[in-house]
Write a protein that holds these residues in place. Sequence first.
Motif, PDB file in Angstrom:
ATOM      1  N   ILE A  38     -42.397  25.035 107.279  1.00 24.47           N
ATOM      2  CA  ILE A  38     -42.953  25.436 108.572  1.00 24.47           C
ATOM      3  C   ILE A  38     -41.859  25.898 109.541  1.00 24.47           C
ATOM      4  O   ILE A  38     -41.973  26.982 110.115  1.00 24.47           O
ATOM      5  CB  ILE A  38     -43.832  24.317 109.166  1.00 24.47           C
ATOM      6  N   PRO A  39     -40.781  25.128 109.758  1.00 24.46           N
ATOM      7  CA  PRO A  39     -39.737  25.634 110.669  1.00 24.46           C
ATOM      8  C   PRO A  39     -39.107  26.938 110.194  1.00 24.46           C
ATOM      9  O   PRO A  39     -38.833  27.839 111.000  1.00 24.46           O
ATOM     10  CB  PRO A  39     -38.695  24.513 110.699  1.00 24.46           C
ATOM     11  N   ILE A  40     -38.908  27.059 108.899  1.00 27.14           N
ATOM     12  CA  ILE A  40     -38.329  28.295 108.362  1.00 27.14           C
ATOM     13  C   ILE A  40     -39.271  29.472 108.629  1.00 27.14           C
ATOM     14  O   ILE A  40     -38.842  30.546 109.055  1.00 27.14           O
ATOM     15  CB  ILE A  40     -38.029  28.143 106.857  1.00 27.14           C
ATOM     16  N   GLY A  41     -40.561  29.236 108.402  1.00 26.15           N
ATOM     17  CA  GLY A  41     -41.554  30.282 108.671  1.00 26.15           C
ATOM     18  C   GLY A  41     -41.588  30.653 110.143  1.00 26.15           C
ATOM     19  O   GLY A  41     -41.689  31.836 110.492  1.00 26.15           O
ATOM     20  N   LEU A  42     -41.491  29.657 111.018  1.00 20.86           N
ATOM     21  CA  LEU A  42     -41.499  29.945 112.451  1.00 20.86           C
ATOM     22  C   LEU A  42     -40.256  30.725 112.881  1.00 20.86           C
ATOM     23  O   LEU A  42     -40.338  31.603 113.740  1.00 20.86           O
ATOM     24  CB  LEU A  42     -41.614  28.648 113.252  1.00 20.86           C
ATOM     25  N   THR A  69     -36.968  27.865 118.253  1.00 15.07           N
ATOM     26  CA  THR A  69     -36.312  26.571 118.447  1.00 15.07           C
ATOM     27  C   THR A  69     -37.012  25.774 119.536  1.00 15.07           C
ATOM     28  O   THR A  69     -37.230  24.565 119.386  1.00 15.07           O
ATOM     29  CB  THR A  69     -34.831  26.785 118.808  1.00 15.07           C
ATOM     30  N   ALA A  70     -37.387  26.423 120.626  1.00 23.74           N
ATOM     31  CA  ALA A  70     -38.090  25.735 121.712  1.00 23.74           C
ATOM     32  C   ALA A  70     -39.459  25.243 121.255  1.00 23.74           C
ATOM     33  O   ALA A  70     -39.867  24.124 121.595  1.00 23.74           O
ATOM     34  CB  ALA A  70     -38.232  26.663 122.917  1.00 23.74           C
ATOM     35  N   ALA A  71     -40.182  26.054 120.481  1.00 24.30           N
ATOM     36  CA  ALA A  71     -41.504  25.650 119.996  1.00 24.30           C
ATOM     37  C   ALA A  71     -41.401  24.439 119.071  1.00 24.30           C
ATOM     38  O   ALA A  71     -42.176  23.480 119.190  1.00 24.30           O
ATOM     39  CB  ALA A  71     -42.180  26.813 119.274  1.00 24.30           C
ATOM     40  N   ILE A  72     -40.436  24.459 118.174  1.00 19.50           N
ATOM     41  CA  ILE A  72     -40.243  23.333 117.240  1.00 19.50           C
ATOM     42  C   ILE A  72     -39.811  22.090 118.009  1.00 19.50           C
ATOM     43  O   ILE A  72     -40.321  20.991 117.785  1.00 19.50           O
ATOM     44  CB  ILE A  72     -39.221  23.706 116.146  1.00 19.50           C
ATOM     45  N   GLY A  73     -38.896  22.245 118.934  1.00 19.10           N
ATOM     46  CA  GLY A  73     -38.420  21.111 119.727  1.00 19.10           C
ATOM     47  C   GLY A  73     -39.509  20.524 120.598  1.00 19.10           C
ATOM     48  O   GLY A  73     -39.635  19.301 120.716  1.00 19.10           O
ATOM     49  N   PHE A  74     -40.320  21.362 121.217  1.00 11.82           N
ATOM     50  CA  PHE A  74     -41.415  20.887 122.051  1.00 11.82           C
ATOM     51  C   PHE A  74     -42.427  20.108 121.216  1.00 11.82           C
ATOM     52  O   PHE A  74     -42.869  19.029 121.601  1.00 11.82           O
ATOM     53  CB  PHE A  74     -42.083  22.072 122.750  1.00 11.82           C
TER      54      PHE A  74
END
Length: 86
Positions: A38-42, A69-74
């Motif tokens: 998922i993070p790689i795809g994002l 990065t902001a979306a994953i961190g949030f």
Amino acid sequence: MDINIMDFIVQECLWLIPVLMVIGYVLKQIPNFPDWCIPIGLYIIGLGLGYAFIGKSSIGLLQGLLCATAAIGFHQGIKQNIKKYI
């Protein structure tokens, strides 16, 4: 030393953060889709959207990465706080 990622994201691409969060949610709902992808795809989708909508330059690519990065961190911040307090 405090670093705030939002200081580096331009106003024009703040819409990209919730869009990437929704895409991440959709990817999570796909059966047999590994969570680690998922993070790689994002990041890949963020790069593409940043390049296409923000600017066809390295600035657009950088903004896409920062928004991903902001979306994953949030998302992780919300998830960890819910787990901690509930």
